[in-house]
Write an enzyme that holds these catalytic residues in place. Sequence first.
Site, mmCIF file in Angstrom:
data_model
loop_
_atom_site.group_PDB
_atom_site.id
_atom_site.type_symbol
_atom_site.label_atom_id
_atom_site.label_comp_id
_atom_site.label_asym_id
_atom_site.label_seq_id
_atom_site.Cartn_x
_atom_site.Cartn_y
_atom_site.Cartn_z
ATOM 1 N N HIS A 63 6.401 -10.157 -41.171
ATOM 2 C CA HIS A 63 7.298 -8.894 -41.704
ATOM 3 C C HIS A 63 7.688 -9.015 -43.234
ATOM 4 C CE1 HIS A 63 8.048 -7.537 -37.369
ATOM 5 N NE2 HIS A 63 7.980 -8.773 -37.222
ATOM 6 N N ASN A 136 10.031 -3.856 -32.660
ATOM 7 C CA ASN A 136 9.044 -3.345 -33.284
ATOM 8 C C ASN A 136 8.869 -1.880 -32.764
ATOM 9 O OD1 ASN A 136 7.708 -5.529 -34.521
ATOM 10 N ND2 ASN A 136 7.330 -6.415 -32.738
ATOM 11 N N TYR A 346 14.597 -17.088 -35.379
ATOM 12 C CA TYR A 346 14.806 -16.223 -36.366
ATOM 13 C C TYR A 346 15.970 -16.650 -37.432
ATOM 14 C CZ TYR A 346 11.391 -12.652 -35.172
ATOM 15 O OH TYR A 346 10.173 -11.968 -35.042
#
Length: 508
Positions: A63, A136, A346
């Site tokens: 990303h 997404n 993350y």
Amino acid sequence: MSSQCPFSHLAATNLTMGNGAPVADNQNSLTAGPRGPLLAQDLWLNEKLADFVREVIPERRMHAKGSGAFGTFTVTHDITKYTRAKIFSEVGKKTEMFARFTTVAGERGAADAERDIRGFALKFYTEEGNWDLVGNNTPVFFLRDPRKFPDLNKAVKRDPRTNMRSATNNWDFWTLLPEALHQVTVVMSDRGIPASYRHMHGFGSHTYSFWNEAGERFWVKFHFRTQQGIKNLTDAEAAEIIANDRESHQRDLYEAIERGDFPKWTLFVQIMPEADAEKVPYHPFDLTKVWSKKDYPLIEVGEFELNRNPENFFADVEQSAFAPSNLVPGIGASPDRMLQARLFNYADAQRYRLGVNYRQIPVNRPRCPVHSNQRDGQGRVDGNYGSLPHYEPNSFSQWQQQPDFAEPPLRINGDAAHWDYRNDDNDYFSQPRALFNLMNAEQKQSLFNNTAAAMGDAPDFIKYRHIRNCHWCDAAYGEGVAKALGLTVEDALKARDTDPALGQGGLL
């Protein structure tokens, strides 16, 4: 387009160094005579060069290329019987938010109109803390176990020898994960290249949980339906756009907001009672699967509107940090293996990329009070809580835990082991088959052609492997892909016995 200087409203100011001292000359370096060497005491030159080589921070591993905007989420329907989260506490309630849309596989310089998944990350600045929904534009993913996530990254990134993207690596990996066919079918379909970020849906993808004031838990899927309508590009249309504009999606989003054409999405949820997870015929926490909308229909919740562009791209978009672990009371995780791994990975990626104090960056800063014993670390700029105690328990009644916000207990049983998903659920094809059969003839032909183009110069044994997977999904799917590749299903079936991956669990 206006010819007026965009900064004409600003008063003239004086240039300074980073410490505030005046810059006397920003045109000529300090030298010994007009043709002599530079002097080490040229402080402004030293500062400019030193800062220059440190301007780029590590790019996101996935990303990396993205665009963002600020906006507002508004509740339009009551779901308080499912969740105690205050963001949903009353109809009409508004919450400020930030959104970042991305391509996934490419680097920061990748073209926006490539065939790829699109990231759909949302940060809601709620009164109970920041809630990040990191999804997404597809409801499923290639994987259901995070052990393979680093491998996926390497397969779709650049080859270690050629430093070029490799169809061989990409399709070798995908075809040895039969559970990936659902996502592959989506990406190779017409929806594989959205015309813009404004013209695509978004999904939380994972299964999350809600719990209400009574302590009842529900499993939940999040869906965001674009109000602009779905628009996609063919490979040929995308190639023409990329030849002229590698920032086509960013340009479209930015210019739409600047002219007041604010994009909107409607939020829906699917709700599954906690006990149903053990009854449904599919694995409800499998990221390669969707839930039946017949059994769990979409429930409308609200909408968000993006209405303000960032004033500085780096400050707000590049430094924005999303993590599925940013949850608030009433919204929780689930046993989804991929989500469980992302809860750690993350936030840890943001600590690496931006530093341990990344939450103090304005775009990431909660709008509610933050009382934490987390202290110090590189880049601490909030006063570090001064002289307040930084330990607990303490004798000064400072910052007590709040048991009223505890998540209800989750029953878990089972022996600790490396449990193979394939032994629990080897239904790889029923859902991609259903998706394939929803397509009309023209859409199916696009799927076949797009697949053949994407497989490119991959060796025949990999193409045969994909043909077999498509064939076992649906005979017409396999036949269509084989024909587009100039091969046959019959040869693909025979080729299994000589496949180099013979004996691997993912080879069907």
